[in-house]
Design an enzyme around this catalytic site. Structure first.
Site, PDB file in Angstrom:
ATOM      1  N   PRO A   2      40.898 -22.572  49.778  1.00  0.00           N
ATOM      2  CA  PRO A   2      40.332 -21.647  50.730  1.00  0.00           C
ATOM      3  C   PRO A   2      41.487 -21.595  52.108  1.00  0.00           C
ATOM      4  O   PRO A   2      41.633 -22.649  52.595  1.00  0.00           O
ATOM      5  CB  PRO A   2      38.995 -22.172  51.222  1.00  0.00           C
ATOM      6  CG  PRO A   2      38.511 -22.871  50.260  1.00  0.00           C
ATOM      7  CD  PRO A   2      39.757 -23.697  49.382  1.00  0.00           C
ATOM      8  N   GLU A   3      41.496 -20.261  52.524  1.00  0.00           N
ATOM      9  CA  GLU A   3      42.355 -20.064  53.761  1.00  0.00           C
ATOM     10  C   GLU A   3      41.398 -19.919  54.808  1.00  0.00           C
ATOM     11  O   GLU A   3      40.422 -19.995  54.937  1.00  0.00           O
ATOM     12  CB  GLU A   3      43.273 -18.664  53.500  1.00  0.00           C
ATOM     13  CG  GLU A   3      43.879 -18.624  52.084  1.00  0.00           C
ATOM     14  CD  GLU A   3      45.325 -18.827  51.764  1.00  0.00           C
ATOM     15  OE1 GLU A   3      46.275 -18.617  53.048  1.00  0.00           O
ATOM     16  OE2 GLU A   3      45.837 -19.237  50.837  1.00  0.00           O
TER      17      GLU A   3
END
Ligand SMILES: [Zn+2]
Length: 258
Positions: A2-3
């Site tokens: 995930p960013e």
């Protein structure tokens, strides 16, 4: 992985469900904290710091979690019956809501004043209230020989960029991921672009960099190996980059990115 925008959005959801309410249940399913209970404490805040998530309580404690590769949170009404899942690492509930953290890469509790121990190494947070482009550029510039694609992912330089945004930032600026940091024309413009891209996407799940939210149209380079570049038609390339053992995928157009 995930960013930063996903972590920001998750923190916002957790804040809305938990902040200002007293915990009626806390269930840590990690051995080290299995006996810890925060029941009776009020959650004061849930906040993102780069890709780290902090849930603070009135008792002066912070729950520090990190999604790492596969983690995610789900918030549901307290009345929903949760199926038992071996993937749950942490369950927090109040009278109205329950929040379950699945497959979290990090789950720990520490005194709030000691948060620096787990987030102090991070560079400026792209979505933080104290985002500082100059400081991000200063940190990037400390190792001029390093490939820019690798430097952008180092959370000590700037916090929140993952492989998707690194690929898209470099495509949009026409920079090859292997170019040394010292040879990148305008680092300031590059990090400010990253900030805008994350900010644009933070209110939803998805990393749209083309302006087109249709499935398969969201990105310029990321995930498009072998397919024609949207600008010039040259097949997008894919490769691995990073220190031994920490290699990460890169996508770039060999024609548009020099
Ligand atoms: Zn191209």
């Amino acid at each position: 992985m995930p960013e930063g925008d996903v972590v920001w959005y998750t923190a916002r959801q957790l804040h809305e469900a938990l902040a200002g309410r007293v915990l009626t249940r806390s269930d840590f399913r990690v051995p080290r904290y299995a006996t810890v209970s925060l029941t009776g404490q009020q959650v004061t805040e849930a906040a993102a710091r780069g890709k780290h998530l902090l849930i603070r309580t009135s008792g002066g404690l912070s729950i520090h979690t990190h999604l790492k590769m596969d983690g995610f949170w789900r918030v549901r009404p307290a009345t929903t019956r949760l199926g038992e899942s071996y993937k749950v690492r942490l369950l927090l509930a109040n009278e109205d809501w329950q929040a379950a953290g699945y497959l979290l890469g990090i789950t720990e509790v520490l005194p709030t004043p000691e948060e620096q121990r787990v987030t102090g190494h991070l560079g400026p947070d792209l979505l933080g209230p104290d985002w500082d482009a100059d400081e991000a550029v200063r940190r990037l510039s400390q190792r001029l020989e390093r490939p820019i694609g690798e430097a952008l992912l180092d959370q000590k330089n700037l916090a929140g960029v993952g492989t998707v945004y690194a690929a898209e930032m470099l495509f949009l600026r026409g920079i090859n991921p292997w170019r040394p940091v010292g040879e990148v024309q305008d680092l300031h413009a590059l990090v400010e672009l990253g900030q805008r891209l994350l900010d644009f996407n933070k209110m939803r799940l998805g990393h749209v960099t083309t302006g087109d939210t249709r499935r398969g149209q969201e990105n310029w380079a990321y995930g498009r190996a072998g397919r024609p570049c949207r600008r010039c038609g040259t097949p997008i390339r894919r490769g691995e980059q990073g220190p031994p053992g920490q290699e990460r995928l890169r996508f770039w157009c060999p024609n548009c990115q020099r």
